[in-house]
Design a protein around this motif. Structure first.
Motif, PDB file in Angstrom:
ATOM      1  N   GLU B 112      -8.804  16.079  -8.250  1.00  0.00           N
ATOM      2  CA  GLU B 112      -9.906  15.493  -6.764  1.00  0.00           C
ATOM      3  C   GLU B 112      -9.408  15.916  -6.056  1.00  0.00           C
ATOM      4  N   TYR B 113      -8.064  16.554  -5.474  1.00  0.00           N
ATOM      5  CA  TYR B 113      -7.543  17.202  -4.471  1.00  0.00           C
ATOM      6  C   TYR B 113      -8.656  18.912  -4.114  1.00  0.00           C
ATOM      7  N   GLN B 114      -8.787  19.789  -5.360  1.00  0.00           N
ATOM      8  CA  GLN B 114     -10.382  20.585  -4.736  1.00  0.00           C
ATOM      9  C   GLN B 114     -11.361  19.979  -5.108  1.00  0.00           C
ATOM     10  N   SER B 115     -11.765  18.504  -5.447  1.00  0.00           N
ATOM     11  CA  SER B 115     -12.983  18.418  -5.129  1.00  0.00           C
ATOM     12  C   SER B 115     -12.659  17.908  -3.441  1.00  0.00           C
ATOM     13  N   MET B 116     -11.775  17.376  -2.606  1.00  0.00           N
ATOM     14  CA  MET B 116     -12.253  16.902  -1.424  1.00  0.00           C
ATOM     15  C   MET B 116     -11.171  18.406  -1.133  1.00  0.00           C
ATOM     16  N   ILE B 117     -10.550  19.420  -0.955  1.00  0.00           N
ATOM     17  CA  ILE B 117     -11.130  20.506  -0.188  1.00  0.00           C
ATOM     18  C   ILE B 117     -12.530  21.369  -0.155  1.00  0.00           C
ATOM     19  N   CYS B 118     -13.291  21.173  -1.553  1.00  0.00           N
ATOM     20  CA  CYS B 118     -14.389  21.543  -1.359  1.00  0.00           C
ATOM     21  C   CYS B 118     -15.249  20.406  -0.270  1.00  0.00           C
ATOM     22  N   GLU B 119     -15.128  19.253  -0.501  1.00  0.00           N
ATOM     23  CA  GLU B 119     -16.151  18.241  -0.183  1.00  0.00           C
ATOM     24  C   GLU B 119     -16.208  18.772   1.694  1.00  0.00           C
ATOM     25  N   ILE B 120     -14.910  18.958   2.051  1.00  0.00           N
ATOM     26  CA  ILE B 120     -14.548  19.293   3.682  1.00  0.00           C
ATOM     27  C   ILE B 120     -14.899  20.837   4.060  1.00  0.00           C
ATOM     28  N   THR B 121     -14.637  21.274   3.145  1.00  0.00           N
ATOM     29  CA  THR B 121     -14.995  22.502   3.668  1.00  0.00           C
ATOM     30  C   THR B 121     -16.472  23.411   3.796  1.00  0.00           C
ATOM     31  N   GLY B 122     -17.407  22.303   2.637  1.00  0.00           N
ATOM     32  CA  GLY B 122     -18.402  23.138   1.537  1.00  0.00           C
ATOM     33  C   GLY B 122     -17.995  23.927   0.697  1.00  0.00           C
ATOM     34  N   MET B 123     -17.360  24.925   0.553  1.00  0.00           N
ATOM     35  CA  MET B 123     -17.388  25.649  -0.422  1.00  0.00           C
ATOM     36  C   MET B 123     -17.639  25.199  -2.077  1.00  0.00           C
ATOM     37  N   ASP B 124     -17.820  25.655  -3.174  1.00  0.00           N
ATOM     38  CA  ASP B 124     -18.150  25.390  -4.216  1.00  0.00           C
ATOM     39  C   ASP B 124     -16.370  24.980  -5.272  1.00  0.00           C
ATOM     40  N   VAL B 125     -15.592  26.175  -5.009  1.00  0.00           N
ATOM     41  CA  VAL B 125     -14.261  26.205  -5.726  1.00  0.00           C
ATOM     42  C   VAL B 125     -13.286  25.726  -4.987  1.00  0.00           C
ATOM     43  N   SER B 126     -12.037  25.172  -5.575  1.00  0.00           N
ATOM     44  CA  SER B 126     -10.568  25.370  -4.668  1.00  0.00           C
ATOM     45  C   SER B 126     -10.037  25.886  -5.650  1.00  0.00           C
ATOM     46  N   ASN B 127      -9.111  26.165  -5.901  1.00  0.00           N
ATOM     47  CA  ASN B 127      -8.086  26.220  -6.398  1.00  0.00           C
ATOM     48  C   ASN B 127      -6.810  25.499  -6.228  1.00  0.00           C
ATOM     49  N   ALA B 128      -6.025  25.538  -7.035  1.00  0.00           N
ATOM     50  CA  ALA B 128      -4.718  24.238  -6.334  1.00  0.00           C
ATOM     51  C   ALA B 128      -3.657  24.949  -6.060  1.00  0.00           C
ATOM     52  N   SER B 129      -3.136  25.486  -5.522  1.00  0.00           N
ATOM     53  CA  SER B 129      -3.199  26.247  -4.155  1.00  0.00           C
ATOM     54  C   SER B 129      -2.186  26.875  -4.319  1.00  0.00           C
ATOM     55  N   MET B 130      -1.976  27.441  -3.608  1.00  0.00           N
ATOM     56  CA  MET B 130      -1.231  29.239  -3.443  1.00  0.00           C
ATOM     57  C   MET B 130       0.460  29.184  -2.726  1.00  0.00           C
ATOM     58  N   TYR B 131       0.668  29.554  -2.458  1.00  0.00           N
ATOM     59  CA  TYR B 131       2.556  29.343  -1.877  1.00  0.00           C
ATOM     60  C   TYR B 131       2.356  28.785  -0.132  1.00  0.00           C
ATOM     61  N   ASP B 132       1.235  29.562   0.367  1.00  0.00           N
ATOM     62  CA  ASP B 132       0.947  29.341   1.913  1.00  0.00           C
ATOM     63  C   ASP B 132       0.133  29.925   2.301  1.00  0.00           C
ATOM     64  N   GLY B 133      -0.245  29.460   4.089  1.00  0.00           N
ATOM     65  CA  GLY B 133      -1.658  30.184   4.360  1.00  0.00           C
ATOM     66  C   GLY B 133      -1.531  32.014   3.887  1.00  0.00           C
ATOM     67  N   ALA B 134      -0.155  32.426   4.165  1.00  0.00           N
ATOM     68  CA  ALA B 134      -0.711  33.727   4.140  1.00  0.00           C
ATOM     69  C   ALA B 134      -0.480  34.351   3.380  1.00  0.00           C
ATOM     70  N   THR B 135      -0.217  34.013   2.795  1.00  0.00           N
ATOM     71  CA  THR B 135      -0.410  34.852   0.780  1.00  0.00           C
ATOM     72  C   THR B 135      -1.331  34.149   0.643  1.00  0.00           C
TER      73      THR B 135
END
Ligand SMILES: Cc1ncc(COP(=O)(O)O)c(C=O)c1O
Lengths: 468, 429
Positions: B112-135
């Motif tokens: 559901e998180y992946q789906s929400m990120i995609c809906e908001i950004t319009g992108m096709d796929v989101s992963n389940a998280s990275m360490y932080d914004g910089a990495t």
């Protein structure tokens, strides 16, 4: 269970926002015209996630002997400490002395526990620590003007080890395990020379064996001017018993989310602080914290791998844990982790094949080679779920075919260990008398066995609006 | 205090079953001379009460201040639902969902998180998280050079300077050349695309300003366009990145339901176009069915990952920031569609504060482009002295020597109009 997107009802949010009567400075062309975020009233939000949590299994639910992951009990006081509002502080705030003091003290504790001279808390997880450590090894040899191109990694190593060194442009060179489960010294001698950076070793290794030749191994590396990196994911059985520095380790990362009891969060966040010897200290990531509790940069540093001090919220929990149990408690952790693992091993080896039949440390590895009717490790794992246990780590390490890697940790009671042993015995019997039961398992989990092949063949990674 | 569950009696009976006399016999593989003979020099043990009162004691040293600090870490209100859910042991004490049949909670929540990120950004796929914004941005850079095969990337100087430090560290060992693109009036200026794999742009940029992504996209025709965002609440108000044909979206998701916590843990967001699925780093949750045909979720496309592909993996990441992604999901669902209004409120407060500040002699707005909830002002030293209890913003001189006496000021719903008025009043005194 329905997805939150499928339950969404426009206009139902319990969180209204009162906007101000102020005109935005953003031109209409840059603003979006619609926004879709699943929307539910608060009560339904809470029910949705509460019901999802019921389809999940954590250490708080029961025995979780996931090898190499040290799924020990996560003390609740850690959460109370980490959630104190005083720690919800901006990293650039001038009121930063308290967090800096805690990080500074934690670094000192980790130095004392491992024997290293300096620690950086910047890496956000174990693999991040490995990467940072490899960067430091690279900087060290560059400074010395030595061109070295590969890193020795045992065949029993975790996948992150080769992945981390290759991010730094190094070739991983595999060294064989001996029939006793340690490193094959002949193979090691053959592979180590002046073109090799050193070794990334896990000790006790992923078989749970403390390599009795460890001093010889690190000597071989050092004789060629190389460095010894310890994957310290398995620090738990060494706490207060032995310091890695004393067996020749030059760099080590620790997994605070394993050894130091911080919860695993369904995949993270963790923390992978990196410790080094004096000679490597100047290369640690910037910024460091000096004894006056100020940020300080080193010219020779590899740079930063995270903007500030890493996952501070996790550091806090580890800090609370170390202080709560103290030096005596740390040693008890190691002793009881090893006791529990050996007890389980001795009982289970009567029913399951144990390739390396010797004293273990925090974990051990059995396999499915004695299973009748083609019942596999995969089946055993799924059947364990029916008995109320989280399965062990399976099919790793790669050097044991059909591996089940079992790490009970020190916080498990004898009653739980005995119940697990009984379940494993029953599964073995079922495999011969009623294999369907095992092959079809789990039979009373929230969901049946899932088709992982199909998920990969036709990847569906997001919910689409037109599914409604 | 300790968390050992067995009694001495039980320990003895276990030792008997193993066939050894004492626990230390189990450590016989360790060379004798290495076994520590004295206890570690570590304080404790402390009871819960002692631990807390100690913290209470040292905490009074921390003076509370009014803060307008942002620049990568944002002070947003976190609805009570978030902690209530993320502190459930079923979620927080589980690990990576390798056994999907007893991990559907984590898996569905991440899907559901992946789906929400995609809906908001319009992108096709989101992963389940990275360490932080910089990495997350650094890994996007690595992915881009692998896809395009050119070991150079362009990076705007309006990217958070601390992120650029991380980029440089990663690029250095991967032998990637980073060419920094200058800024004009706070916005990324023109650039030469020859020989580069990608261009990295932060939006809203470090100065709080909105970049002209469509023009950048046009100029960077053959390059991958990679964005970084440190304040993703802005997404709820701005055109989705997909509309500017962005290839990879990275962000720091701390604003979504995660406390500032002295810079971590945060949430690395990573989303991309579908064509890059097999180059993506990190865990991906996918939908499938169980043997009865019932819908369920599993970790998928694992052949990209270190535990399968080892040195050929797309990334070395293993442990990620799963619980922070769960917090983000609960946060987003709690606000729901009202997130747009929350974003507008943040923007309005920043507009208001900037207008009020400009009226004061000795304070100037440095750049004129539209911003979201952060802006830069130049402040006379004399005025600063009046602000003893206020941290007005991040001093930018350390990062940009040209921006002497300049501060990056951030407004959120936690700095409402009354507080702003109070600060303005104090300066005017
Ligand atoms: C032996 C070993 N090394 C390295 C790692 C990587 O650590 P992390 O997952 O924190 O990145 C793990 C655990 O996942 C491990 O078990």
């Amino acid at each position: 269970m329905k997805l939150v997107n499928e339950k969404s009802k426009a206009g139902s949010s319990s969180f209204p926002i009162k906007e101000l009567d102020i005109k935005s400075n953003i031109p209409a062309g840059l603003q979006r015209t619609s926004l879709t975020v699943p929307t539910l009233p608060e009560v339904e939000v809470v029910r949705h996630y509460t019901n999802l949590s019921k389809a999940n299994f954590g250490v708080d639910n029961g025995f979780y002997p996931l090898g190499s992951c040290t799924m020990k009990y996560n003390p609740k006081i850690n959460e109370v400490v980490a959630n104190r509002p005083q720690f919800s502080i901006h990293p650039l705030s001038r009121e930063n002395r308290l967090p800096l003091k805690i990080i500074y003290e934690l670094e000192k504790y980790l130095c004392e526990i491992t024997g290293m001279d300096a620690f950086s808390t910047q890496p956000a997880a174990g693999a991040h620590g490995e990467l940072t450590g490899t960067m430091i090894m690279k900087a060290y040899f560059e400074k010395r003007g030595e061109k070295r191109t590969s890193v020795i990694i045992p065949d029993s190593a975790h996948g992150t080890n080769p992945a981390s060194v290759s991010l730094c442009g190094y070739q991983p060179v595999q060294v064989r395990s001996s029939s006793a489960g340690g490193i094959d010294l002949v193979d090691l001698r053959q592979k180590m020379d002046k073109t090799v950076v050193g070794i990334m070793i896990t000790n006790p290794n992923t078989l749970g064996i403390f390599d009795e030749n460890i001093l010889e191994i690190t000597q071989i590396i050092h004789d060629h001017g190389g460095l010894c990196y310890l994957d310290g994911a398995n620090m738990n059985p060494m706490l207060g018993i032995v310091k890695p520095r004393d067996f020749g380790i030059d760099l080590i990362h620790l997994n605070l989310h394993k050894t130091f009891s911080t919860p695993h969060g369904g995949g993270g966040p963790g923390a992978g602080p990196l410790g080094v010897i004096k000679e490597l200290e100047a290369f640690l990531p910037n910024p460091r914290i000096n004894e006056n509790l100020e940020f300080e940069n080193s010219e020779e540093s590899i740079g930063s791998v995270h903007p500030f001090c890493g996952n501070f919220g996790i550091l806090l929990r580890a800090y609370a844990y170390i202080r709560a149990i103290g030096a005596a408690g740390l040693r008890k952790v190691a002793e009881n982790a090893v006791l529990n693992a050996n007890y389980l091993k001795e009982k289970l080896k009567k029913h399951y094949h144990l390739q390396y039949d010797r004293t273990c440390q925090h974990e051990f590895v059995i396999d499915d080679s004695l299973m009748p009717n083609g019942v596999t490790t995969h089946d055993i794992a799924k059947r364990l779920i029916d008995f109320g246990f989280h399965p062990p780590t399976i099919y790793f390490p790669l050097i044991v075919k059909g591996a089940m890697m079992i790490e009970p940790t020190e916080t498990e009671t004898k009653e739980n260990l005995d119940a697990f042993i009984d379940a494993m015995k029953v599964i073995k019997e079922e495999a011969s008398d009623d294999p369907q039961k095992v092959v079809k398992a789990p039979l009373n989990a929230p969901i049946g066995r899932l088709d992982e092949v199909r998920a990969a063949r036709e990847p569906k990674l997001t919910w689409c609006r037109d599914e409604e | 205090m300790d968390y050992i569950a067995n009694t001495d009696l039980e320990r003895e009976s276990m030792l008997r079953e193993i066939g050894v006399k004492k626990i230390m016999d189990l450590f016989h593989d360790i060379p004798k001379e290495l076994i520590l003979s004295t206890p570690l020099n570590i304080p404790g043990p402390f009871s819960e009460f002692e631990l807390l009162s100690e913290l209470h004691k040292i905490s009074t040293q921390n003076r509370p201040t009014l803060s307008f600090l942002g620049g990568g870490n944002y002070n947003h209100y976190i609805p009570s639902t978030v902690k209530a859910i993320t502190s459930r042991g079923e979620f927080s004490t589980a690990y990576t969902p390798y056994q999907p049949e007893i991990s559907q909670g984590t898996l569905q929540a991440l899907y559901e998180y992946q789906s929400m990120i995609c809906e908001i950004t319009g992108m096709d796929v989101s992963n389940a998280s990275m360490y932080d914004g910089a990495t997350s941005l650094a890994e996007a850079m690595l992915v881009a050079t692998k896809i395009k095969g050119k070991k150079r990337v362009l990076a705007s100087k309006a990217i958070n300077p601390l992120y650029r430090e991380v980029l440089k560290t990663y690029a250095n060992v991967a032998e990637i050349e980073i060419r920094e693109v200058d800024c004009q009036d706070g916005l990324t200026s023109d650039f030469d695309t020859e020989g580069s794999s990608a261009i990295l742009i932060q939006n809203p940029n470090f100065f709080g300003l909105l970049e002209d992504l469509n023009t950048i996209r046009e100029r960077a025709k053959d390059l991958l366009l990679i964005t970084s965002t440190t304040e993703p609440l802005s997404w709820a108000m701005l055109q989705p990145f997909a509309n500017s044909d962005v290839d990879i979206v990275t962000a720091e998701g701390q604003s979504f339901g995660n406390p500032i916590s002295f810079g971590g843990p945060g949430l690395g967001i990573f989303a991309a176009k579908k064509v890059y699925i097999r180059q993506m780093p990190g865990r991906l949750v996918g939908e499938t069915v169980d043997i009865q045909g019932k819908r369920g979720f599993v970790l998928t496309l694992c052949a990209r990952e270190q535990h399968i592909r080892r040195e050929k993996a797309t990334s070395n990441i293993c442990t990620n920031q799963g619980l922070c992604a769960l917090a983000a999901a609960v946060y987003l669902v709690t606000y729901g569609e009202n997130l747009g209004e929350l974003a507008r409120l943040n923007n309005q407060l920043a507009v208001y504060f900037s207008e009020q500040l400009q009226k004061i002699e000795g304070i100037d707005l440095v750049f004129n482009a539209p911003f979201f909830n952060e802006f830069i002002v130049r402040i006379d030293k004399g005025i600063l002295l009046k602000l003893t209890d206020v941290e007005i913003g991040i001093n930018l001189e350390r990062y940009y020597p040209d921006l002497k006496d300049c501060y990056l000021v951030c407004c959120t719903e936690m700095t409402p109009k009354e507080i702003i008025d109070r600060v303005i009043h104090e300066i005017g005194k």
